[in-house]
Scaffold this motif. Structure first.
Motif, short mmCIF file in Angstrom:
data_model
loop_
_atom_site.label_atom_id
_atom_site.label_comp_id
_atom_site.label_asym_id
_atom_site.label_seq_id
_atom_site.Cartn_x
_atom_site.Cartn_y
_atom_site.Cartn_z
N GLY A 35 0.82 -1.22 0.00
CA GLY A 35 0.00 0.00 0.00
C GLY A 35 0.85 1.26 0.00
O GLY A 35 0.54 2.23 -0.69
N ILE A 36 1.95 1.25 0.76
CA ILE A 36 2.84 2.41 0.80
C ILE A 36 3.50 2.62 -0.56
O ILE A 36 3.57 3.75 -1.06
N VAL A 37 3.96 1.55 -1.18
CA VAL A 37 4.56 1.66 -2.51
C VAL A 37 3.53 2.16 -3.52
O VAL A 37 3.83 3.00 -4.37
N SER A 38 2.30 1.67 -3.41
CA SER A 38 1.24 2.13 -4.30
C SER A 38 0.96 3.61 -4.11
O SER A 38 0.68 4.33 -5.08
N ALA A 39 1.05 4.09 -2.88
CA ALA A 39 0.83 5.52 -2.61
C ALA A 39 1.99 6.37 -3.13
O ALA A 39 1.79 7.49 -3.59
N LEU A 40 3.21 5.84 -3.04
CA LEU A 40 4.38 6.58 -3.53
C LEU A 40 4.37 6.72 -5.05
O LEU A 40 4.81 7.71 -5.60
N PHE A 41 3.85 5.69 -5.71
CA PHE A 41 3.82 5.67 -7.17
C PHE A 41 2.38 5.49 -7.63
O PHE A 41 1.95 4.37 -7.90
N PRO A 42 1.60 6.59 -7.71
CA PRO A 42 0.17 6.45 -7.99
C PRO A 42 -0.16 5.95 -9.40
O PRO A 42 -1.21 5.38 -9.61
N GLY A 43 0.71 6.10 -10.35
CA GLY A 43 0.43 5.64 -11.72
C GLY A 43 0.99 4.25 -11.96
O GLY A 43 1.35 3.53 -11.03
N ASP A 44 1.08 3.89 -13.24
CA ASP A 44 1.69 2.61 -13.59
C ASP A 44 3.16 2.63 -13.19
O ASP A 44 3.84 3.64 -13.31
N LEU A 45 3.67 1.50 -12.73
CA LEU A 45 5.05 1.39 -12.31
C LEU A 45 5.90 0.98 -13.50
O LEU A 45 5.82 -0.14 -13.99
N ASN A 46 6.70 1.92 -14.00
CA ASN A 46 7.59 1.68 -15.13
C ASN A 46 9.01 1.54 -14.56
O ASN A 46 9.66 2.53 -14.24
N VAL A 47 9.50 0.33 -14.45
CA VAL A 47 10.77 0.07 -13.79
C VAL A 47 11.92 0.25 -14.78
O VAL A 47 11.92 -0.33 -15.86
N ARG A 48 12.92 1.05 -14.38
CA ARG A 48 14.14 1.24 -15.16
C ARG A 48 15.24 1.70 -14.21
O ARG A 48 15.00 1.98 -13.05
N THR A 49 16.45 1.79 -14.71
CA THR A 49 17.59 2.12 -13.84
C THR A 49 17.93 3.60 -13.83
O THR A 49 18.92 3.99 -13.23
N SER A 50 17.15 4.44 -14.46
CA SER A 50 17.39 5.87 -14.43
C SER A 50 16.13 6.57 -13.94
O SER A 50 15.04 6.02 -13.96
N LEU A 51 16.30 7.80 -13.47
CA LEU A 51 15.17 8.57 -12.96
C LEU A 51 14.29 9.04 -14.10
O LEU A 51 14.76 9.30 -15.21
N GLY A 52 12.99 9.16 -13.83
CA GLY A 52 12.05 9.67 -14.81
C GLY A 52 12.32 11.15 -15.09
O GLY A 52 13.07 11.82 -14.36
N GLY A 53 11.70 11.66 -16.12
CA GLY A 53 11.92 13.04 -16.53
C GLY A 53 11.58 14.08 -15.49
O GLY A 53 12.24 15.11 -15.37
N ASN A 54 10.55 13.85 -14.67
CA ASN A 54 10.14 14.86 -13.69
C ASN A 54 10.53 14.48 -12.26
O ASN A 54 10.05 15.06 -11.32
N THR A 55 11.45 13.51 -12.09
CA THR A 55 11.90 13.11 -10.77
C THR A 55 13.27 13.72 -10.50
O THR A 55 14.22 13.47 -11.24
N SER A 56 13.35 14.51 -9.44
CA SER A 56 14.63 15.14 -9.10
C SER A 56 15.56 14.11 -8.46
O SER A 56 15.14 13.05 -8.00
N ILE A 57 16.85 14.45 -8.40
CA ILE A 57 17.83 13.57 -7.78
C ILE A 57 17.52 13.40 -6.29
O ILE A 57 17.61 12.30 -5.74
N THR A 58 17.09 14.47 -5.64
CA THR A 58 16.74 14.39 -4.22
C THR A 58 15.58 13.46 -3.99
O THR A 58 15.61 12.61 -3.08
N ARG A 59 14.55 13.56 -4.80
CA ARG A 59 13.39 12.67 -4.65
C ARG A 59 13.78 11.23 -4.96
O ARG A 59 13.35 10.30 -4.29
N GLY A 60 14.60 11.02 -5.98
CA GLY A 60 15.07 9.68 -6.30
C GLY A 60 15.87 9.07 -5.17
O GLY A 60 15.72 7.89 -4.85
N LEU A 61 16.70 9.89 -4.53
CA LEU A 61 17.47 9.41 -3.38
C LEU A 61 16.55 9.03 -2.23
O LEU A 61 16.72 7.99 -1.59
#
Length: 75
Positions: A35-61
């Motif tokens: 449930g916590i993971v679902s709340a952190l990522f409200p959309g579809d979970l697209n798994v990759r090894t780099s941050l998404g376009g609108n995810t800052s380095i701080t948020r990724g950390l």
């Protein structure tokens, strides 16, 4: 970890009542973590090894630290 609980019950390291309570707590903990993971990522979970376009380095950390801590507490 549920396999460890089952194994401990089978060899008599813990009682069956305690094993059942521990097993139930592990299941509930897994559901809460999902449930916590679902709340952190409200959309579809697209798994990759780099941050998404609108995810800052701080948020990724923060996300990486939180999920790593969740994994450690689960084990």
């Amino acid at each position: 970890m549920r396999q460890v609980t089952l194994g401990m019950c089978l060899i008599g390291a813990i009682g069956y009542v305690r094993g059942l309570v521990t097993f139930s707590a592990q299941i509930i903990g897994s559901i809460v973590a999902a449930g916590i993971v679902s709340a952190l990522f409200p959309g579809d979970l697209n798994v990759r090894t780099s941050l998404g376009g609108n995810t800052s380095i701080t948020r990724g950390l923060f996300i990486e630290m939180f999920l790593t801590a969740e994994l450690v507490f689960t084990m």
